[in-house]
Design a protein around this motif. Sequence first.
Motif, PDB file in Angstrom:
ATOM      1  N   GLN A  41       5.226   3.648  -7.427  1.00 25.63           N
ATOM      2  CA  GLN A  41       5.502   3.287  -8.820  1.00 25.63           C
ATOM      3  C   GLN A  41       4.351   3.762  -9.707  1.00 25.63           C
ATOM      4  OE1 GLN A  41       5.572  -0.952  -9.658  1.00 25.63           O
ATOM      5  NE2 GLN A  41       7.233  -0.664 -11.123  1.00 25.63           N
ATOM      6  N   ASP A  64      -2.803  -0.305  -4.853  1.00 26.15           N
ATOM      7  CA  ASP A  64      -2.873   0.585  -6.014  1.00 26.15           C
ATOM      8  C   ASP A  64      -3.748   1.772  -5.634  1.00 26.15           C
ATOM      9  OD1 ASP A  64      -1.360  -1.099  -7.526  1.00 26.15           O
ATOM     10  OD2 ASP A  64      -3.052  -2.070  -8.520  1.00 26.15           O
ATOM     11  N   SER A 114       1.245   2.733  -7.632  1.00 24.32           N
ATOM     12  CA  SER A 114       1.310   1.561  -6.748  1.00 24.32           C
ATOM     13  C   SER A 114       2.282   1.787  -5.612  1.00 24.32           C
ATOM     14  CB  SER A 114       1.852   0.358  -7.520  1.00 24.32           C
ATOM     15  OG  SER A 114       0.862  -0.182  -8.318  1.00 24.32           O
ATOM     16  N   THR A 115       1.904   1.246  -4.465  1.00 26.48           N
ATOM     17  CA  THR A 115       2.876   1.043  -3.394  1.00 26.48           C
ATOM     18  C   THR A 115       2.998  -0.479  -3.301  1.00 26.48           C
ATOM     19  OG1 THR A 115       1.288   0.773  -1.620  1.00 26.48           O
ATOM     20  CG2 THR A 115       1.863   3.031  -2.220  1.00 26.48           C
ATOM     21  N   PRO A 116       3.923  -0.976  -2.493  1.00 26.85           N
ATOM     22  CA  PRO A 116       3.996  -2.441  -2.399  1.00 26.85           C
ATOM     23  C   PRO A 116       2.665  -3.044  -1.970  1.00 26.85           C
ATOM     24  CG  PRO A 116       5.928  -1.443  -1.398  1.00 26.85           C
ATOM     25  CD  PRO A 116       4.989  -0.315  -1.732  1.00 26.85           C
ATOM     26  N   ARG A 164       1.918   3.036 -12.124  1.00 24.94           N
ATOM     27  CA  ARG A 164       1.349   1.811 -12.696  1.00 24.94           C
ATOM     28  C   ARG A 164       0.899   2.043 -14.135  1.00 24.94           C
ATOM     29  NH1 ARG A 164       1.069  -2.628 -12.966  1.00 24.94           N
ATOM     30  NH2 ARG A 164      -1.137  -3.132 -13.098  1.00 24.94           N
ATOM     31  N   LYS A 224       7.809  -7.785 -14.064  1.00 25.31           N
ATOM     32  CA  LYS A 224       8.871  -6.797 -14.301  1.00 25.31           C
ATOM     33  C   LYS A 224       9.817  -6.667 -13.112  1.00 25.31           C
ATOM     34  CE  LYS A 224       5.660  -4.238 -17.160  1.00 25.31           C
ATOM     35  NZ  LYS A 224       4.576  -3.257 -17.038  1.00 25.31           N
ATOM     36  N   ARG A 225       9.500  -7.342 -12.023  1.00 27.90           N
ATOM     37  CA  ARG A 225      10.312  -7.185 -10.810  1.00 27.90           C
ATOM     38  C   ARG A 225      11.505  -8.134 -10.807  1.00 27.90           C
ATOM     39  NH1 ARG A 225       6.132  -5.291  -6.724  1.00 27.90           N
ATOM     40  NH2 ARG A 225       5.541  -3.398  -7.815  1.00 27.90           N
ATOM     41  N   GLU A 274       8.527   5.897  -1.609  1.00 29.12           N
ATOM     42  CA  GLU A 274       8.406   5.966  -3.061  1.00 29.12           C
ATOM     43  C   GLU A 274       7.195   5.186  -3.542  1.00 29.12           C
ATOM     44  OE1 GLU A 274      12.185   4.317  -4.181  1.00 29.12           O
ATOM     45  OE2 GLU A 274      11.530   2.274  -3.771  1.00 29.12           O
ATOM     46  N   ILE A 316       9.805   4.157 -10.905  1.00 33.88           N
ATOM     47  CA  ILE A 316       9.611   4.398  -9.475  1.00 33.88           C
ATOM     48  C   ILE A 316      10.007   5.840  -9.177  1.00 33.88           C
ATOM     49  CG2 ILE A 316      10.455   3.760  -7.178  1.00 33.88           C
ATOM     50  CD1 ILE A 316      10.840   0.886  -8.372  1.00 33.88           C
ATOM     51  N   SER A 361      -3.359  -7.343 -13.342  1.00 29.77           N
ATOM     52  CA  SER A 361      -2.367  -6.269 -13.269  1.00 29.77           C
ATOM     53  C   SER A 361      -1.194  -6.650 -12.366  1.00 29.77           C
ATOM     54  CB  SER A 361      -3.024  -4.983 -12.774  1.00 29.77           C
ATOM     55  OG  SER A 361      -3.557  -5.192 -11.485  1.00 29.77           O
ATOM     56  N   ARG A 362      -1.493  -7.379 -11.323  1.00 29.19           N
ATOM     57  CA  ARG A 362      -0.433  -7.778 -10.387  1.00 29.19           C
ATOM     58  C   ARG A 362       0.560  -8.711 -11.092  1.00 29.19           C
ATOM     59  NH1 ARG A 362      -0.766  -9.105  -4.789  1.00 29.19           N
ATOM     60  NH2 ARG A 362       1.336  -9.170  -3.915  1.00 29.19           N
ATOM     61  N   ASP A 418       5.759   2.177 -14.985  1.00 28.38           N
ATOM     62  CA  ASP A 418       6.699   1.242 -14.340  1.00 28.38           C
ATOM     63  C   ASP A 418       7.882   1.924 -13.663  1.00 28.38           C
ATOM     64  OD1 ASP A 418       5.157  -0.932 -15.062  1.00 28.38           O
ATOM     65  OD2 ASP A 418       6.241  -1.238 -16.945  1.00 28.38           O
ATOM     66  N   MET A 456       9.502  -1.994  -4.297  1.00 28.43           N
ATOM     67  CA  MET A 456       8.870  -1.721  -5.590  1.00 28.43           C
ATOM     68  C   MET A 456       9.624  -2.397  -6.726  1.00 28.43           C
ATOM     69  SD  MET A 456       6.393   0.204  -4.715  1.00 28.43           S
ATOM     70  CE  MET A 456       5.877   0.235  -6.409  1.00 28.43           C
ATOM     71  N   ALA A 457      10.857  -2.729  -6.476  1.00 25.22           N
ATOM     72  CA  ALA A 457      11.706  -3.198  -7.564  1.00 25.22           C
ATOM     73  C   ALA A 457      11.923  -4.709  -7.566  1.00 25.22           C
ATOM     74  CB  ALA A 457      13.061  -2.489  -7.487  1.00 25.22           C
ATOM     75  N   THR A 505       1.286  -8.853 -14.308  1.00 22.51           N
ATOM     76  CA  THR A 505       2.154  -8.115 -15.238  1.00 22.51           C
ATOM     77  C   THR A 505       3.165  -7.272 -14.466  1.00 22.51           C
ATOM     78  OG1 THR A 505       0.481  -6.379 -15.364  1.00 22.51           O
ATOM     79  CG2 THR A 505       0.433  -8.036 -17.081  1.00 22.51           C
ATOM     80  N   GLN A 506       2.715  -6.762 -13.329  1.00 20.70           N
ATOM     81  CA  GLN A 506       3.601  -5.949 -12.485  1.00 20.70           C
ATOM     82  C   GLN A 506       4.763  -6.791 -11.950  1.00 20.70           C
ATOM     83  OE1 GLN A 506       1.427  -4.529  -9.105  1.00 20.70           O
ATOM     84  NE2 GLN A 506       2.268  -2.469  -9.302  1.00 20.70           N
TER      85      GLN A 506
END
Lengths: 85, 819
Positions: A18, A45, A40-42, A20, B454-455, A16, A66, B447-448, A64, B470-471, B450-451
Motif C-alpha cells: 500500500q 512500513d 506498507s505491507t501488513p 502510505r 481507513k480499513r 501487494e 493498494i 500513522s498506524r 492509500d 491491506m484492505a 490513521t491507516q
Amino acid sequence: MDIELVMPVLGVEIEEGQMRAWQKSEGDSVIQGEVIAVISTPKLDMDLESPATGVLKTIIVDEDEIAAVGAVLAIIEADEDDATD
Amino acid sequence: MPKILHVDPSLTRQKTVLAIKSIPIHAYDTPLATERAALGDGRLRRMLRDMMIIREFETMLAGFKGQGAYAGIKHIYAGPAHLSIGQEAVAVGSAAALDAGDHVFGSHRSHGEFIAKGLSAIQKLGGDALSQIMEGQAGGQLLRTLEGRLGTNDIRQRAEQFLLFGLLTEILMRSNGFNGGMGGSMHAFCPALGIYPNNAIVGGSAAIATGAALYKKLHGQGIAVANIGDGSTACGPVMEAMNLAGMGQLTNLWDEAYQGGLPVLFLFHNNFYAMGGQTNGETASWDRLSRLGAGFNADNMHAETVDGTNPLAVMDSVRRKRDLLIARRGPALIDAECYRYVGHSTTDASAYRTKEEIEAWRSVDAIAGFALSLKAEGILDDEAEAEMLAGVKQTIQQITALSVDPEASPPIDIKADPFAVGRLMFSDELATLPGGGALIAPAETCSRVTQLAKRSRVGKSPEGKKLSAMAAITIRDALFEPILHHFQHDPLLIAYGEENREWGGAFGVYRGLSEILPYHRLFNAPISEAATIASAVGYALEGGRVIVELMYTDFIGRAGDEIFNQMAKWQSMSGGVLRMPLVLRCSIGSKYGAQHSQDWTGLVTHIPGLKVVYPATPYDAKGLMASALAGNDPVVFFESQRLYDTTELFQPEGVPTDYYRIPLGTPDIKRAGKDVTILTIGPSLYKAIDAAETLATEHGIAAEIIDARSLVPFDYDLVLTSLAKTGRLLLVSEACERGSFLMTLAANIQRFGFKHLKAPVEVLGTPNWIVPGADLESSYFPQAHDILDIVCNRLIPDLARPATGDRLWDNVALARQGL
C-alpha cells in the motif's frame, strides 16, 4: 529519460503493498537514493528510494491505494547526466 | 537498532586496548571509633543483637529438624531449612544501609535477610506506619494473636514479635503465616516491610529484582536488592539480569527523567559453596566473584569484594552502592565473602570440606568478632552481652512456643476448606483503568491509527469477496487496538521484547507505537528471554502492568523457570498478597522448521497458575487481549504467525472500532451444526470450516465448529451442550498429540459427557515428531482432508468416504515406537 518507480518485491508471499505516503509531489526534484515514498505491507512500513536523480514527473498510485508487486507507482524523469552514467 | 546510534567502522576498527579499572578487595578500614561517632552506641549494639536473633532463630530451626526439639519445645518440622548460620553479618550489615522502602529479594537461604530487613524497617518506620502494617496483615489477625498472649507496650517490640511470629508460622506453614502458609521457609516474604519473594530457584531473584528496580525507576522510589549466592553466578538468567540492568539504552536513549542504569544491587552472599560444589577453584571460572562486574560495563558495576564477617564493612559498601543507584548509576555488584558453618541443608554431612576449614572460619565468626570489637571500644561489656543474648533467646523461645501451638497458630484445615489452595491460583480481578498513560504524541497522530481508520472492519466485501490484509482489519491490527487503548488509559503499562520498538515486534503488532510511546514504555529487550520474563514478573509484582513478548513460542525453553516457577506461582505463593498482571505474548511460527514452528500450549496449560489464550479471529483476538490486559492474573497469550494477516470472517458486523472485552475461558461456536462437533484450537479452526463445508455439500452432514479461544480457564458447558446434540466429537489443533491440551480436553469431555457419546472422542493433533521444513508442513499440520477422513471413517463410519489424507494411523502401533 523516463524511469519507472515500481512496487518492489516485499517478500516471496507478499503480492501487494500500500502507498502510505508520498514524501515528494509531482514536479519536485529528486536525488538518486533519496526517500520519496513510504509503502506498507501488513507487517511493516518501508522507505522507497528514488531510482534516479531528476524530477518526479507523474504519480500513478496515490496515497492509500493498494498496488501489486511490480506495478508502476510513479515516473521519474532522470537528468541527462544521470541517465548517461 | 535505533538509527541515531551509528556503528562507525572507522572507530570500531581502531587499534587500542581495553583499560579495565581495578576492583577493590576488602578495602574497608574505617576505625570503629569513627563508626561509633556516626552511628551511636545504640545502633551498633542493635546490629549485634540482630545477628544474635538470626542465629538463635536458625538454631531453633536446626533443633526442630535435627532433634525435633528446641529449648524444650518439641516439634517435628518436615519442610526445608537452608540455614545461614555464620553469614549473619551480610544480612544485618546490608539491611542497616537500606531504607524501609527499599525492597529485598532473596534465595532459598534467606531467613537471615528476612529478619534483618524486617528489623531494620521496624527501626526506620514510625509507630503509625508499623501499626498500619500489623493491622493490614490478614485483617490484623496475627497482631490479635500476639496481643492476647505476649505483653508489651512498646510498638517496636510488638513489631519485632510480629515479624518473627509471621515468619516462623509461615515456615511452619500455618494459616496465620505471612503468606498464609503458602510460601514456607524458602519463599516467605512480607512486602509491607520491604521483604519481597525469597526464591527457591538459585539466582531466581536476580532478574525479578531487576524488574522491581525498573518499576521503582519509573513509578516508585528506593532500590531493589537481589540477595543471591555465589553459586548463582553460574546461572544464565543472572548474567542476563546484570546485562538488562545496565543496558546502554537506559543512558543513551531513554528520556532524561528516566535516564540511567536500573537501581538494583546484586548482593552476592559468597559463602564459597554452591551446595557441595566449591565455586572458587572448582565450579566457577572466576578467582574473585567481584571480577564479574568488569564484564558488564566500564564502571565494573561498581563491584567490590567486602568482608562478609563484618557487618560494618557490608553496611559501608551497601550504603555507597545505594547512593550510586539513587544517583542513577546502577546496577551495582557486591561480593560479600562469608561462610556457613552448617550444611547446605540439614541432610548435608559436609563431605566436601574439612573440619579445619570450618573451624578456621568459626575463629573469625561474625557475632563473636563483632561483640569483641564492641567490647574493646567500650560499647559493650560481658554482662550486657550476656543479657542481650538471654533476651534474644527468651524472645525466640516465646515466639517458637506460640508458633507451634495449634490454637495460636492453626494449621491449614484443608478438610474444612478443600479449595483453600485452589482459590489462591487466580485473583480473577478486573482492574479499573485510571487513565493518563504518558504518550509523546497524541494517539490520533500515530500513522498506524490513521491507516487502520481507513480499513474495512469486516473481512469480506459486500459481494462476499475476501478482502486482503491491506484492505481490512487483521488479527495483527486487532491486537494493536486494545494494546493502544490500555497504553492510553493505564499509566503503569509498559511493553518490551526483542525488536519491539522501531520494528514493532518481529511480526509488526506494535508497528506505529514507537511514534507515540516514550522509550520507557516500549523498548527493545536484549535476547534474554529469561531475564525479560523474570523482570516483567518483578515489575508486575511491584504493582505495574506489563506485556512482554517471546518472538517464537519455541523460545519458552529459554525462559522455562521464569514462566513455570515465577510468573505462574507468586500470586498463589504469596497467599493472595501479590498480583501478577503480566501478559506474555508468544507467537507460534511456521515454515521455519523444528525449532520455530511448535505449538507449545500444552506446556503452559500443564502449569497451575497461568491463564492461557489462543484466539484465531480478529474479533476474538481484540476482545481477549483487552481482557488479558484488564485482569490481574498472568496470561500466556498465543498468536499464530500464519493468522496475523487473517481478516474477520465470522462476525457479520466485523471487528468493532470501540474497545470491548471477551471473558477468558469462553469457547465460541463458529458454525452451528447438529451431526458432529469439531472443537479446534488456533489455526485449525479454518481447516475445520473447510471440512465442514465439504461435509455439508458432499454428505449432508452439519458439523458444529467450536473454537476453544481460551484453554485456561475453560468452560465445558458449551461443548457438552453441543455434544448432547451431536454425540460425536473431534478435537483438532496444531500441537503434538502426546501430552497436548487436546488430550486433556478429550479425557475431560469423555468423563463429563460420556452419556452423550455415540463414538469415542477423536483427537487430531500433529504427529509426535519434529515439525518438518516448509514444503512438508501440509503433511504435518492437520488439513481439511485429515479432518474429513476421521469424521467419515471413525466418528460416522456409515459415511465410508475413501481416505484422502494419511492420518488414519494405527495409533497403538505408533505409541509402541515412541511416536
